[in-house]
Design an enzyme around this catalytic site. Structure first.
Site, PDB file in Angstrom:
ATOM      1  N   HIS A 122       3.697   4.033   3.751  1.00 14.16           N
ATOM      2  CA  HIS A 122       4.533   3.869   2.543  1.00 14.16           C
ATOM      3  C   HIS A 122       5.323   2.561   2.532  1.00 14.16           C
ATOM      4  CE1 HIS A 122       3.604   7.768   1.008  1.00 14.16           C
ATOM      5  NE2 HIS A 122       4.210   8.426   1.983  1.00 14.16           N
ATOM      6  N   ASP A 159      -4.001  10.971   4.278  1.00 13.93           N
ATOM      7  CA  ASP A 159      -2.698  11.613   4.166  1.00 13.93           C
ATOM      8  C   ASP A 159      -2.566  12.243   2.777  1.00 13.93           C
ATOM      9  OD1 ASP A 159       0.258  11.211   5.675  1.00 13.93           O
ATOM     10  OD2 ASP A 159       0.403  11.503   3.510  1.00 13.93           O
TER      11      ASP A 159
END
Length: 308
Positions: A122, A159
């Site tokens: 992220h 993910d």
């Protein structure tokens, strides 16, 4: 040839608030899961500054260093925290992924798994977020391309959350194919199918909440594997988040541990076809500890079988 396992005790020095899902106990679950496997363990080194700078500017590194507390913990955003050991932990997560790339490309191992924290997918160019500070897998991809001189690297992120940071860091990189499958809608709100990168080299595969392993397998067979096959990568990197598991508390996909094993095997098939079986996987999410342990064991167990 056995799988290399990169880790470091510094991962335990990254402290988050009580009740935070990205916690020290994740490393204990990973270690217990991998203990029965005949892996060759390596210490994850600190990332070289030159590697970090391929993805993050100096002013960002300076801001993180200035933000790290001498004691206690501080929040960089509502999800992302720093303690006195966080920066070293994050630098070893990035450094371990780069070292794993070096080892695999030198022929020292067929594949490698980097079990460090915090995760990285992220973290954008100048923005820590979603538990992440440095874009470890993007940094490693850039090292493979710029330092080792590869022409094509594929990054696959399974993910449950979209790898917005990896996408940001590789948006303009024509030599890197980035593929992300993820639940949508879900944090961070990016990852629509029409986000394709500056060179059309990004493939986002949104999955509806409740999607199970069968839905994942169909999506990968129809969209992902043909794209990787056509790209013919010289190395496959995996952002291995295990929070798509049915028991994970942060999302709503319903995969099981065997689904991660199946997906790993199919990615190993592509690696065998195009890049001598060379795969480097790095840990991202996974927050239910028993599910994390079972899924890591399935994932790395397949890497070990294919490396034998």
């Amino acid at each position: 040839m056995t799988v290399a396992w990169f880790s470091h005790p510094a991962s335990d020095g990254h402290i988050t608030p009580d009740g935070h899902p990205e916690r020290v106990a994740r490393m204990q679950a990973v270690a217990q899961a991998l203990a029965p496997l005949p892996l060759i363990r390596h210490e994850a080194p600190l990332a070289a500054k030159a590697d970090l700078l391929r993805c993050h500017p100096q002013r960002y590194l300076d801001r993180l260093r200035a933000a790290e507390p001498a004691e206690g913990i501080v929040g960089l955003d509502p999800d992302t925290w720093m303690s006195p050991g966080t920066l070293q932990a994050a630098m070893r997560a990035a450094g371990g992924t780069c070292a794993a790339v070096d080892l695999v490309l030198s022929g020292g191992a067929r594949s490698a798994f980097v079990g460090c924290r915090p995760p990285g997918h992220h973290a954008e160019r100048e923005k820590p977020m979603g538990f992440c500070l440095f874009g470890s897998v993007a940094i490693a991809a850039k090292r493979a391309l710029d330092h080792h001189g590869l022409s094509r690297v594929a990054v696959v992120d399974f993910d449950v959350h979209h790898g917005n940071g990896t996408q940001d860091l590789l948006w303009d990189e024509s030599r890197a194919l980035f593929v992300s499958s993820h639940q949508m809608p879900l944090y961070p709100g990016t990852g629509a199918a029409d986000e394709r990168g500056a060179h059309g080299q990004i493939l986002n595969v949104p999955l509806h909440p409740g999607s199970d392993g069968a839905a994942m397998r169909a999506a990968y067979e129809a969209q992902v594997f043909p794209r990787i096959d056509a790209f013919a990568p010289e190395l496959i990197l995996i952002s291995a988040g295990f929070d798509a598991h049915a028991d994970d508390p942060l999302a709503g996909l319903t995969w099981q541990a065997e689904d991660f094993g199946w997906l790993t095997g199919r990615l190993c098939d592509l690696a065998a076809a195009h890049c001598g079986g060379r795969v480097v996987s790095t840990l991202e999410g996974g927050y239910d500890l028993p599910a994390l342990a079972a899924s890591v064991a399935a994932h790395v167990g397949v890497l070990q079988e294919r490396s034998a």
